[in-house]
Design an enzyme around this catalytic site. Structure first.
Site, PDB file in Angstrom:
ATOM      1  N   ARG A  92       0.892  -1.182   0.017  1.00  0.00           N
ATOM      2  CA  ARG A  92       0.124  -0.053  -0.057  1.00  0.00           C
ATOM      3  C   ARG A  92       0.852   1.178  -0.004  1.00  0.00           C
ATOM      4  O   ARG A  92       1.532   1.282   1.044  1.00  0.00           O
ATOM      5  CB  ARG A  92      -0.983   0.039   1.151  1.00  0.00           C
ATOM      6  N   ASN A 169      -7.052   8.124   2.293  1.00  0.00           N
ATOM      7  CA  ASN A 169      -6.701   7.707   3.650  1.00  0.00           C
ATOM      8  C   ASN A 169      -7.607   8.343   4.758  1.00  0.00           C
ATOM      9  O   ASN A 169      -7.632   9.493   4.819  1.00  0.00           O
ATOM     10  CB  ASN A 169      -5.459   7.693   3.976  1.00  0.00           C
ATOM     11  N   GLU A 170      -8.285   7.572   5.520  1.00  0.00           N
ATOM     12  CA  GLU A 170      -8.880   8.080   6.689  1.00  0.00           C
ATOM     13  C   GLU A 170      -9.543   9.312   6.667  1.00  0.00           C
ATOM     14  O   GLU A 170      -9.203  10.519   6.990  1.00  0.00           O
ATOM     15  CB  GLU A 170      -7.849   8.204   7.959  1.00  0.00           C
ATOM     16  N   HIS A 236      -9.526   0.755   9.688  1.00  0.00           N
ATOM     17  CA  HIS A 236      -8.034   0.769  10.312  1.00  0.00           C
ATOM     18  C   HIS A 236      -8.300   0.280  11.670  1.00  0.00           C
ATOM     19  O   HIS A 236      -9.063   1.094  12.364  1.00  0.00           O
ATOM     20  CB  HIS A 236      -7.588   1.957  10.229  1.00  0.00           C
ATOM     21  N   TYR A 238      -6.678   0.362  15.452  1.00  0.00           N
ATOM     22  CA  TYR A 238      -5.820   0.600  16.413  1.00  0.00           C
ATOM     23  C   TYR A 238      -6.489   0.746  17.669  1.00  0.00           C
ATOM     24  O   TYR A 238      -6.965  -0.515  17.965  1.00  0.00           O
ATOM     25  CB  TYR A 238      -5.269   2.143  16.017  1.00  0.00           C
ATOM     26  N   GLU A 265      -5.377  -0.977   7.619  1.00  0.00           N
ATOM     27  CA  GLU A 265      -4.062  -0.340   8.460  1.00  0.00           C
ATOM     28  C   GLU A 265      -4.342  -1.024   9.745  1.00  0.00           C
ATOM     29  O   GLU A 265      -5.426  -1.296  10.233  1.00  0.00           O
ATOM     30  CB  GLU A 265      -4.021   0.905   8.776  1.00  0.00           C
ATOM     31  N   TRP A 294       0.468  -1.289   9.148  1.00  0.00           N
ATOM     32  CA  TRP A 294       1.385  -0.079   9.279  1.00  0.00           C
ATOM     33  C   TRP A 294       2.698  -0.215   9.859  1.00  0.00           C
ATOM     34  O   TRP A 294       2.280  -0.591  10.979  1.00  0.00           O
ATOM     35  CB  TRP A 294       0.383   0.891   9.534  1.00  0.00           C
TER      36      TRP A 294
END
Length: 459
Positions: A92, A169-170, A236, A238, A265, A294
């Protein structure tokens, strides 16, 4: 990921007879081709089929990849070969559309694609300038990201079997008023790309810095899928995904709905909490979903621990690199080279269907499990899983709030509070549950992170 970078010759009669025959034959061929244009288009490029990413020949492709911060480290072109050497089948690539960093022009993008192909990697290209729009100063809109893709379109045409386009992205931070437009803005962005002639599989990120803790993408993904049948959703993972149950709930929601999802991610740690990377890798494998870690190298701003190798040196692999490349359910165990490069087959353990068996000896029509998924000084985030033991058309969960505890925000539910009693009712889209099926709703609470004892009843 919030970035912290350094700063494509018979006699006439016979001739007449042959000419007439050739004309008729050509007309027939053209007529047959006109009847089947879709078959011709299906010969190239990735596509979504039955909720899964497949290549032009219909082979499943399970993404096992790594993010590479190309736009901030243009000189690190050797990273493509190094990432491939570790077993990844996808890279990516971080690009800039020019709003926050220096724009990557067509020549650079063409070179990136050639590096991917030379190293037998699928290229997922993403615009990073959209990160945290609505909360991050200077962030680009999805519309501006589309403008960028149109500027580099010429070098991407014909690369549909090697390139996936991650539009932005995001694309939203935590501004709720902005985030509620995620579906409309995403549909508009996808529509502009399709109208311009993009035939690539498109990848769209969730709001809330990609983590979708408000459940907006989870709720509205069917609207986007209905508007375009070659779009993959990316979450993503986290700090919001510290608990295995939270990971499983999110992944299984998309798998059960037949919606294509990847974990675009994730890491082994983060400033907003410690994600459960073991659960992410185990359950993406179980469900046959792709993931991208990531990131390869070059992290700054206090998250250097997310580097997989130090200073872009593959001989200096970090604990996170060891985990994702060589640990259980990691890239080394599960990555298969893309069929376009001659790869094929299945990972060690082929995907299995999500479990659907109802709980043993259920009590009542439904049960509710309250879980704390994150906490901080003076507040917490929680998830409540509702499991049906008989078929339901609606449900209600209620609990008595512990002393000093209140709810400030909720999603995937209609929640009210009166005195010390909190009542959560199903939203319009998640009330119908078959026996054994489950759904979740979330909330942000003030006060102590104490788990109450909720009850559940059919509505």
């Amino acid at each position: 990921m919030r970035p912290s970078p350094p700063t494509a010759r018979p006699r006439a009669a016979l001739a007449l007879a042959l000419g007439t025959a050739l004309t008729l034959t050509l007309s027939l061929v053209l007529a047959l081709l006109a009847l089947a244009p879709s078959a011709a288009r299906a010969d190239t490029g990735f596509r979504v089929e039955d909720g899964r990413l497949v290549d032009a020949a219909g082979n499943d492709f399970l993404i096992r990849g790594v993010s590479h911060a190309h736009t901030w480290y243009l000189q690190e072109t050797g990273s493509f070969a190094d990432i491939k050497e570790q077993g990844a089948n996808t890279v990516r690539v971080v690009l800039s559309s020019g709003q926050r960093w220096t724009e990557n022009g067509p020549a650079d993008v063409a070179n990136v694609v050639s590096l991917c192909k030379a190293n037998r990697l699928i290229c997922m290209l993403e615009v990073h300038d959209t990160t945290g729009y609505g909360e991050q100063s200077g962030a680009a809109t999805l519309d501006q990201a589309v403008d960028y893709w149109l500027r580099v379109q010429d070098v991407l045409e014909g690369e549909e079997d090697h390139v996936l386009v991650n539009i932005g992205n995001e694309p939203y931070g935590n501004n709720d008023a902005v985030n509620q437009g995620w579906a409309d803005d995403t549909i508009a962005a996808v529509g502009r790309l399709r109208d311009a002639g993009f035939e690539h599989t498109l990848v769209v990120d969730a709001p809330n810095w990609g983590q979708d803790w408000q459940g907006i993408m989870r709720r509205d993904a069917p609207l986007v899928a209905a508007a375009d049948d070659n779009t993959v959703f990316s979450v993503h993972m986290y700090g919001v995904y510290q608990q295995e149950s939270t990971v499983v709930s999110y992944l299984e929601h998309f798998a059960n709905a037949g919606l294509p999802l990847i974990v675009g991610e994730f890491g082994h740690d983060h400033s907003d909490g410690n994600p459960d990377e073991d659960a992410i890798m185990e359950h993406t494998r179980r469900l046959g979903l792709g993931y991208i870690g990531w990131s390869w190298s070059g992290n700054g701003g206090g998250v250097e621990y997310l580097d997989m190798v130090e200073d872009f040196d593959p001989a200096r692999i970090t604990p996170w690199g060891e985990r994702i490349f060589h640990g259980p359910d990691g890239i080394g165990e599960t990555s298969v080279e893309a069929p376009v490069y001659g790869g094929g087959g299945e990972p060690t353990d082929p995907p299995t269907d999500p479990p659907t068996d109802p709980p043993t000896d259920p009590e009542g029509e439904c049960t509710a499990e309250f879980r704390i998924t994150n906490e901080w000084q003076g507040g917490f985030q929680a998830e409540v899983e509702v499991t049906a033991h008989t078929a339901l058309t609606g449900w209600t969960v209620a609990w008595t709030a512990p002393s000093g505890q209140s709810v400030s925000q909720s999603w995937n539910t209609d929640l009210t509070a009166s005195g010390g009693t909190v009542t959560a009712r199903n939203a319009p889209y998640n009330g119908g549950l078959a026996a054994g099926a489950a759904t979740t709703f979330g909330l942000i609470g003030n006060g102590p992170a104490v788990v109450p004892d909720p009850t559940c009843a059919a509505a």
